[in-house]
Design an enzyme around this catalytic site. Structure first.
Site, short mmCIF file in Angstrom:
data_model
loop_
_atom_site.label_atom_id
_atom_site.label_comp_id
_atom_site.label_asym_id
_atom_site.label_seq_id
_atom_site.Cartn_x
_atom_site.Cartn_y
_atom_site.Cartn_z
NE ARG A 25 -3.72 -2.21 2.48
CZ ARG A 25 -4.53 -2.48 3.49
NH1 ARG A 25 -4.64 -1.63 4.50
NH2 ARG A 25 -5.24 -3.59 3.50
CB SER A 117 -8.26 -2.50 3.06
OG SER A 117 -9.18 -3.01 3.99
CG HIS A 118 -9.09 0.22 6.59
ND1 HIS A 118 -8.30 -0.88 6.27
CD2 HIS A 118 -8.41 0.90 7.56
CE1 HIS A 118 -7.22 -0.86 7.01
NE2 HIS A 118 -7.25 0.20 7.80
CG ASP A 289 -13.39 -2.59 4.30
OD1 ASP A 289 -14.20 -3.40 3.82
OD2 ASP A 289 -12.18 -2.83 4.42
CG ASP A 291 -11.16 -4.66 0.78
OD1 ASP A 291 -11.55 -4.10 1.83
OD2 ASP A 291 -10.36 -5.61 0.80
CG ASP A 293 -11.51 -6.81 3.97
OD1 ASP A 293 -11.87 -5.65 4.21
OD2 ASP A 293 -10.31 -7.15 3.87
NE ARG A 294 -9.95 -3.59 7.56
CZ ARG A 294 -8.97 -3.29 8.40
NH1 ARG A 294 -9.24 -2.67 9.53
NH2 ARG A 294 -7.73 -3.62 8.13
CB THR A 358 -2.46 -8.50 13.25
OG1 THR A 358 -2.85 -8.18 14.59
CG2 THR A 358 -3.27 -7.67 12.28
CD GLU A 377 -7.27 -9.63 11.44
OE1 GLU A 377 -6.26 -10.30 11.20
OE2 GLU A 377 -7.59 -8.61 10.80
CB SER A 379 -8.73 -4.12 12.54
OG SER A 379 -8.43 -5.38 11.99
CE LYS A 390 -9.86 -7.65 7.21
NZ LYS A 390 -8.53 -8.26 7.05
#
Length: 544
Positions: A25, A117-118, A289, A291, A293-294, A358, A377, A379, A390
């Site tokens: 990233r 991601s987020h 989020d 993508d 996954d959260r 993690t 997790e 997060s 996730k």
């Protein structure tokens, strides 16, 4: 049919392409440097070794700025490197859980996911590339280490500069490259994932919950995609399949800059959802989020469910989900910094429990060995062995399935859970964009202090409650499947009653270092379990 020729382009290595917890990233402008993206993608392909020739890969991303440009570039690079076929999400779009599912369903060699991601998106914001292996999960450490080793010595990459593919129209596109056939299949990004969800959950009972039945009023939901990738998935599942009103879903158009939103589903950044839920009109809220996954789960009047509690409540009621009635429940796991709520569920039910570093890749090893069903997790990540990532939408559907079976609302489920198992008051403090060298030195000194033998047995008394240090270490994980060691994952201060303080460096930022401090205070006194979490933790942390 036009035949295309690949070319070899000389390049210079970059020394900053070491993948973090979930891929590489950086700022968009970094990836836009000459040869930067090309180098990293070539390194991913080279890491496949003999498996590269004739391989099939999945490609897609979260719709953020630079996804479409990067996807077209990756198609040209894969064409020049002997890849037989790419399965690409229409418009370059794929949620991370959908990629994991498709890798497993099509038995591909892996997938390239374009996401940060987020992290926020836009021309001056973040971008990311990560590689998922053939089990559908994030590349394990030995693979990411190999990718990085390749990047620092890379002298050239292969590309077909003239190849253009229409990724906005579904279909199979065939090209002849250096005399060999190369295919790009542009697919519906949503269909396969929705089909999987319909196999896991009882959609009939979920429809009944949302529309109301047996004297129960309709259960009103509000789902916020935060202008990330989940928008089309949310519309298909919650509106088209489950019959929710269109007003039940918001921010469902994937935008390159997420509409100015920070696509991190928490109380700070999902404030639009929080404010709407406070009005008390909706019974259940969820945000996802960038993508997909959260997730964040809210009850009526914005009753907040911590990710640690969400994992524990789902674990205690996992038997309600049809998928697990077939597969059985094999084990529970959490990341080391996550509060210990699921530990108590595992102990009470006799189900195996694992604590891992993690990074979702550590769960994947256990799942592949058929030893893990549910994991999470702190997060805001929750998932199961249906894929190797996730999965935000899965978590929301799992909650709705439990609610439909238990006939209790979110807050009622939580309070009932706390009364039975006790409550883990949990919070996390983030210190972002810190000088990396200074942070590493700080952790080194902190480890020296807390691991001193004289520290064990230290007693701290606060408001008539005693906290006694039981153990202090720098967490080292030994994988029970392959015996590999993952050391120095965070400083742990463990107390006799199960309370904990954790300090670690995060690997998900795009620049600098992020220091995270986690405070997990266990309480079993029913008179105290409904206290405000932030107040309780702030005073506890201050004393320590």
């Amino acid at each position: 049919m036009t035949e295309f020729k690949s070319v070899i382009v000389p390049t210079r290595p970059f020394d900053d392409q070491k993948p973090g917890t979930s891929g590489l990233r950086k700022r968009v402008t970094v990836f836009q440097q000459q040869n930067y993206t090309e180098n990293f993608v070539q390194a991913i392909l080279n890491s496949l070794g003999d498996d590269l020739q004739g391989s099939v890969l999945v490609l897609g991303g979260d719709g953020r700025y630079y996804v479409k440009d990067a996807a077209k570039l990756i198609i040209r690079i894969c064409a020049a490197n002997g890849v037989k076929k790419l399965i690409v999400g229409q418009h370059g779009i794929f949620s991370t859980p959908a990629v994991s599912n498709l890798i497993r369903k099509r038995n591909t060699s892996g997938g390239i996911i374009l996401t940060a991601s987020h992290n926020p998106g836009g021309p001056d914001k973040d971008f990311g590339i990560k590689f998922n292996t053939d089990n559908g999960g994030p590349a394990p450490d030995y693979v990411t280490a190999e990718i990085f080793n390749i990047t620092v010595g890379l002298e050239s990459y292969n590309i077909v500069p003239d190849l253009e593919c229409d990724i906005d129209t579904q279909g199979v596109y065939t090209y002849i490259v250096d005399g060999n056939e190369f295919n790009v299949e542009v697919v519906d990004s949503v269909a396969d994932y929705v089909g999987l969800m319909k196999e896991i959950f009882d959609f009939d009972s979920l429809r009944e919950l949302l529309k109301g039945s047996e004297g129960r009023k309709p259960f009103k939901i509000l789902i916020d995609s935060m202008n990330g990738v989940t928008g089309p998935y949310v519309r298909q599942i919650f509106v088209n399949e489950l019959g929710a009103d269109e007003s039940s879903i918001v921010n469902t158009k994937p935008l390159e800059d997420f509409g100015g939103l920070h696509p991190d589903p928490n109380l700070t950044y999902a404030v639009q959802l929080v404010d709407a839920m406070k009005e008390g009109i909706h019974d259940f809220g969820a945000a996802f989020d960038g993508d997909g996954d959260r997730n964040m789960i809210l009850g009526k009047k914005a009753f907040f469910v911590t990710p640690s509690d969400s994992l524990a409540v789902l674990g205690a009621h996992l038997h309600h989900i049809p998928y697990f009635k077939i597969t059985g429940i094999k084990g529970f796991a959490r990341s080391m910094p996550t509060a210990g709520a699921i530990d108590r569920v595992a102990s009470a039910t006799g189900i195996d429990f694992y604590e891992v570093p993690t990074g979702w890749k550590f769960f994947g090893s256990l799942m592949d060995a058929d030893q893990l069903s549910l994991c999470g997790e702190e997060s805001f990540g929750t998932g199961s062995d249906h894929i190797r990532e996730k999965d935000g939408i899965w978590a929301a559907l799992a909650w709705l399935q439990v609610i439909a079976c238990e006939k209790k609302g979110v807050e009622e489920l939580l309070v009932s859970h706390w009364k039975k198992f006790g409550r883990n008051f949990f919070t996390r403090y983030d210190y972002e964009n810190c000088p990396a060298d200074n942070c590493a030195y700080m952790l080194h000194k902190l480890e020296q202090i807390v691991t001193s033998p004289v520290y064990i047995g230290t007693q701290i008394i606060h408001r008539n409650k005693s906290y006694v240090v039981k153990q202090a270490d720098n967490f080292c994980y030994e994988d029970p499947i392959d015996g590999s060691l993952t050391p120095k994952q965070g400083i742990r201060l463990l107390f006799e009653d199960g309370s904990r303080i954790i300090v670690r460096l995060s690997g998900t930022g795009s620049s600098g270092a992020t220091v995270r401090i986690y405070v997990d205070s266990y309480e079993k006194d029913e008179r105290l379990i409904l206290k405000d979490a932030q107040v309780c933790h702030y005073t506890f942390m201050w004393v320590v």
